[in-house]
Design an enzyme around this catalytic site. Sequence first.
Site, PDB file in Angstrom:
ATOM      1  N   HIS A   9       9.789  -0.878 -17.411  1.00 12.49           N
ATOM      2  CA  HIS A   9       8.976  -1.085 -18.613  1.00 12.49           C
ATOM      3  C   HIS A   9       8.164   0.177 -18.938  1.00 12.49           C
ATOM      4  O   HIS A   9       7.919   1.034 -18.083  1.00 12.49           O
ATOM      5  CB  HIS A   9       8.022  -2.269 -18.423  1.00 12.49           C
ATOM      6  CG  HIS A   9       7.044  -2.084 -17.304  1.00 12.49           C
ATOM      7  ND1 HIS A   9       5.913  -1.298 -17.414  1.00 12.49           N
ATOM      8  CD2 HIS A   9       7.021  -2.575 -16.040  1.00 12.49           C
ATOM      9  CE1 HIS A   9       5.231  -1.310 -16.287  1.00 12.49           C
ATOM     10  NE2 HIS A   9       5.893  -2.071 -15.425  1.00 12.49           N
ATOM     11  N   GLU A  83       8.099  -8.777 -11.139  1.00  9.98           N
ATOM     12  CA  GLU A  83       7.347  -7.886 -10.254  1.00  9.98           C
ATOM     13  C   GLU A  83       7.206  -8.479  -8.856  1.00  9.98           C
ATOM     14  O   GLU A  83       7.297  -9.699  -8.663  1.00  9.98           O
ATOM     15  CB  GLU A  83       5.956  -7.638 -10.856  1.00  9.98           C
ATOM     16  CG  GLU A  83       5.053  -6.731 -10.065  1.00  9.98           C
ATOM     17  CD  GLU A  83       5.577  -5.311  -9.924  1.00  9.98           C
ATOM     18  OE1 GLU A  83       6.520  -5.130  -9.123  1.00  9.98           O
ATOM     19  OE2 GLU A  83       5.046  -4.401 -10.584  1.00  9.98           O
TER      20      GLU A  83
END
Length: 233
Positions: A9, A83
């Site tokens: 990202h 994550e």
Amino acid sequence: MTTVILLRHGRTTANTAGVLAGWTPGVQLDEAGQAQVQAVAQRLAGVPLAAVVSSPLERCRQTAGAVVADRDLELQTDDRLGEARYGDWTGRPIKELAKEPLWKVVQQHPSAAVFPGPEGEGLAQTQARAVAAVREWNVKLGPDAVWLACSHGDVIKAVLADAFGMHLDAFQRIVVDPASISVVTYTDTRPFVARVNDTGGDVAALIPPKKKRGRRRPSSDAVVGGGAGSGAA
């Protein structure tokens, strides 16, 4: 051979604040991060993608959303690309965490690192779920597919370590910057790591060649001597 483009990202407000975001909801791309993802989406515009699969967290969905914006594709999510679950470390400043005894374990022996609290997981667990996700999507999309997985720094590093055949304890040697792409091609017998932390290279080599009748299936063998490179005629 199935090829996965691992896209981290873009830069977030947590990145610039020096905070470990983890699964904290609402973490968005900052202005620089938005510019980064528009740039990488433009870079990848000519690469035909069989699927774009993202971590469910907002910063990844924003990033992957830029890639699918002008494509006839639906953005898909997979929690296994999310994550690492940092548990009680989530939301804390990095400079404070660096003083914790566990910090040295994360740096020097990450395969033994388990993050504190009921929501924490081990980095070995993070790697196992992420690698499983990539390999399952490879099977689902087929041997000729090129697809994109949008995830997080530690997660991508863990997938790359597996592809390199490295022990997880060496994964901190890998650098994965915001909005960078790393590329792994999976064959029947082994993966080949084609790119790591690429933030500006030409991506024409990622476009699959046109199929020809009688064309032999690519070999799983490595090229002795290194070969002529992807640009060879």
